[in-house]
Design an enzyme around this catalytic site. Structure first.
Site, PDB file in Angstrom:
ATOM      1  N   LYS A  33       0.864  -1.418  -0.028  1.00 14.26           N
ATOM      2  CA  LYS A  33       0.043   0.036   0.035  1.00 14.26           C
ATOM      3  C   LYS A  33       0.765   1.351  -0.006  1.00 14.26           C
ATOM      4  O   LYS A  33       0.638   2.451  -0.775  1.00 14.26           O
ATOM      5  CB  LYS A  33      -0.836   0.097   1.238  1.00 14.26           C
ATOM      6  CG  LYS A  33      -2.149  -0.652   1.223  1.00 14.26           C
ATOM      7  CD  LYS A  33      -3.393  -0.243   2.116  1.00 14.26           C
ATOM      8  CE  LYS A  33      -4.354  -0.901   2.272  1.00 14.26           C
ATOM      9  NZ  LYS A  33      -5.243  -0.709   3.482  1.00 14.26           N
ATOM     10  N   ASP A  68      -9.358   3.124   5.994  1.00 19.40           N
ATOM     11  CA  ASP A  68      -9.955   2.335   6.637  1.00 19.40           C
ATOM     12  C   ASP A  68     -11.011   1.587   5.840  1.00 19.40           C
ATOM     13  O   ASP A  68     -11.505   2.333   5.060  1.00 19.40           O
ATOM     14  CB  ASP A  68     -10.511   2.490   7.929  1.00 19.40           C
ATOM     15  CG  ASP A  68     -10.711   1.288   8.839  1.00 19.40           C
ATOM     16  OD1 ASP A  68      -9.781   0.395   9.202  1.00 19.40           O
ATOM     17  OD2 ASP A  68     -11.840   0.880   9.152  1.00 19.40           O
ATOM     18  N   SER A  69     -11.095   0.304   5.467  1.00 15.25           N
ATOM     19  CA  SER A  69     -12.040  -0.330   4.442  1.00 15.25           C
ATOM     20  C   SER A  69     -12.506  -1.597   4.720  1.00 15.25           C
ATOM     21  O   SER A  69     -12.146  -2.095   5.711  1.00 15.25           O
ATOM     22  CB  SER A  69     -11.388  -0.383   3.188  1.00 15.25           C
ATOM     23  OG  SER A  69     -10.008  -1.350   3.187  1.00 15.25           O
ATOM     24  N   PHE A 101      -7.612  -9.971  -3.481  1.00 11.72           N
ATOM     25  CA  PHE A 101      -7.479 -10.471  -2.142  1.00 11.72           C
ATOM     26  C   PHE A 101      -8.694 -10.479  -1.436  1.00 11.72           C
ATOM     27  O   PHE A 101      -9.711 -10.305  -2.006  1.00 11.72           O
ATOM     28  CB  PHE A 101      -6.320  -9.604  -1.418  1.00 11.72           C
ATOM     29  CG  PHE A 101      -6.900  -8.338  -0.969  1.00 11.72           C
ATOM     30  CD1 PHE A 101      -6.812  -7.136  -1.921  1.00 11.72           C
ATOM     31  CD2 PHE A 101      -7.170  -8.025   0.466  1.00 11.72           C
ATOM     32  CE1 PHE A 101      -7.342  -5.736  -1.594  1.00 11.72           C
ATOM     33  CE2 PHE A 101      -7.580  -6.762   0.562  1.00 11.72           C
ATOM     34  CZ  PHE A 101      -7.540  -5.605  -0.353  1.00 11.72           C
ATOM     35  N   TYR A 106     -11.988 -10.499   0.316  1.00 16.50           N
ATOM     36  CA  TYR A 106     -13.369 -10.798  -0.142  1.00 16.50           C
ATOM     37  C   TYR A 106     -13.580 -10.875  -1.702  1.00 16.50           C
ATOM     38  O   TYR A 106     -14.768 -11.256  -2.458  1.00 16.50           O
ATOM     39  CB  TYR A 106     -14.686 -10.256   0.569  1.00 16.50           C
ATOM     40  CG  TYR A 106     -14.471 -10.493   1.932  1.00 16.50           C
ATOM     41  CD1 TYR A 106     -15.137 -11.268   2.579  1.00 16.50           C
ATOM     42  CD2 TYR A 106     -13.700  -9.358   2.683  1.00 16.50           C
ATOM     43  CE1 TYR A 106     -15.111 -11.620   4.052  1.00 16.50           C
ATOM     44  CE2 TYR A 106     -13.600  -9.729   4.234  1.00 16.50           C
ATOM     45  CZ  TYR A 106     -14.565 -10.584   4.753  1.00 16.50           C
ATOM     46  OH  TYR A 106     -14.359 -10.886   6.368  1.00 16.50           O
TER      47      TYR A 106
HETATM   48  P1  IMP Z   1      -7.852  -2.635   5.417  1.00 15.06           P
HETATM   49  O1  IMP Z   1      -8.341  -1.621   5.745  1.00 15.06           O
HETATM   50  O2  IMP Z   1      -6.850  -2.814   4.618  1.00 15.06           O
HETATM   51  O3  IMP Z   1      -7.329  -3.178   6.985  1.00 15.06           O
HETATM   52  O4  IMP Z   1      -8.729  -3.832   5.116  1.00 15.06           O
HETATM   53  C1  IMP Z   1      -9.838  -4.409   5.865  1.00 15.06           C
HETATM   54  C2  IMP Z   1     -10.378  -5.804   5.459  1.00 15.06           C
HETATM   55  O5  IMP Z   1     -11.336  -5.507   4.803  1.00 15.06           O
HETATM   56  C3  IMP Z   1      -9.453  -6.487   4.471  1.00 15.06           C
HETATM   57  O6  IMP Z   1      -8.622  -7.183   5.581  1.00 15.06           O
HETATM   58  C4  IMP Z   1     -10.428  -7.360   3.815  1.00 15.06           C
HETATM   59  O7  IMP Z   1     -10.853  -8.498   4.486  1.00 15.06           O
HETATM   60  C5  IMP Z   1     -11.357  -6.168   3.336  1.00 15.06           C
HETATM   61  N1  IMP Z   1     -11.350  -5.663   2.167  1.00 15.06           N
HETATM   62  C6  IMP Z   1     -10.954  -4.187   1.915  1.00 15.06           C
HETATM   63  N2  IMP Z   1     -10.719  -3.740   0.824  1.00 15.06           N
HETATM   64  C7  IMP Z   1     -10.745  -5.076   0.027  1.00 15.06           C
HETATM   65  C8  IMP Z   1     -10.610  -5.513  -1.313  1.00 15.06           C
HETATM   66  O8  IMP Z   1     -10.518  -4.519  -2.410  1.00 15.06           O
HETATM   67  N3  IMP Z   1     -10.985  -6.607  -1.568  1.00 15.06           N
HETATM   68  C9  IMP Z   1     -11.248  -7.723  -0.783  1.00 15.06           C
HETATM   69  N4  IMP Z   1     -11.162  -7.226   0.431  1.00 15.06           N
HETATM   70  C10 IMP Z   1     -11.115  -5.978   0.833  1.00 15.06           C
END
Ligand code: IMP
Length: 198
Positions: free
Chosen positions: A15, A72-73, A154, A156
């Site tokens: 990232k 955050d996602s 990655f 989902y």
């Molecule tokens: P983080 O904000 O990068 O910690 O993401 C949180 C979690 O959301 C990740 O571990 C995935 O399980 C899911 N996630 C967020 N963005 C994506 C994506 O673009 N594809 C698939 N899973 C996602």
């Protein structure tokens, strides 16, 4: 020209590189807690993407004094009342693989006919004068099975069908997904604003 520095609250080198590419045109070097050699493990105790994103950007600004941003996602499924949402990374319990979490989601959803879901990303930016947030979403449907063959993405993505492409995100190369993704949309809004204040 001396390089300006922007701190990104993430542990992911992948990232950081992606953000570096987006911010290079502004003359910024993107650093992370890891590249700075500082310990950074704020607890994400909020119940929204916005709240958790701000926990990270505010804490990094407090620690470094550098203009700081975070993202955050996660994925929210309508028929599950928005779950897993902020719990996306730990859905189903600790120690599960990405695949096991996706399969857990499929089991929870069962044969529910409402398969609507969306990915969200909230980018927050904090410096001495600003506290701002930018949100991106992308809508799709949860499939009924797990894609074992799609080589991309990655989390989902193997169970996330994006009708505009007629494919799951696990079957869409990164450059294509980045044109429509929640993260890209949030980053675009952030960069548009960031451009204005330079
Ligand atoms: P983080 O904000 O990068 O910690 O993401 C949180 C979690 O959301 C990740 O571990 C995935 O399980 C899911 N996630 C967020 N963005 C994506 C994506 O673009 N594809 C698939 N899973 C996602």
């Amino acid at each position: 020209m001396t390089k300006k520095t922007l701190a990104f609250a993430s542990g992911s080198e992948h990232k950081r590189k992606e953000m570096q590419m987006l911010l290079s045109p502004f003359g910024y070097e993107v650093v992370t807690p890891k590249t700075l050699g500082i310990k950074f493990q704020p607890e994400e105790t909020e119940t929204t993407f916005l709240g958790n994103s701000f926990i990270k950007s505010k804490e990094l600004f407090r620690l470094t004094g550098l203009p700081s941003f975070a993202d955050d996602s996660g994925i929210s499924v309508d028929a599950l009342g928005g779950e897993p949402g902020v719990s996306s990374a730990r859905f189903g319990g600790p120690g599960l693989s990405d695949k096991e979490r996706a399969l857990y989601l499929l089991t929870k959803l069962g044969n529910n006919s409402n398969r609507n879901a969306h990915y969200s990303c909230v980018v927050t930016y904090v410096d001495a004068h600003h506290n701002l947030s930018f949100e991106g979403t992308v809508n799709g449907q949860i499939t009924t099975d797990y894609d074992e063959v799609g080589p991309y993405g990655f989390g989902y993505d193997p169970i996330f069908y994006y009708s505009e492409f007629g494919k799951r995100f696990s079957q869409v190369p990164e450059e294509e997904k980045n044109k429509v993704s929640h993260r890209k949309k949030a980053m675009e809004l952030f960069l548009k604003w960031f451009h204005m204040i330079q």
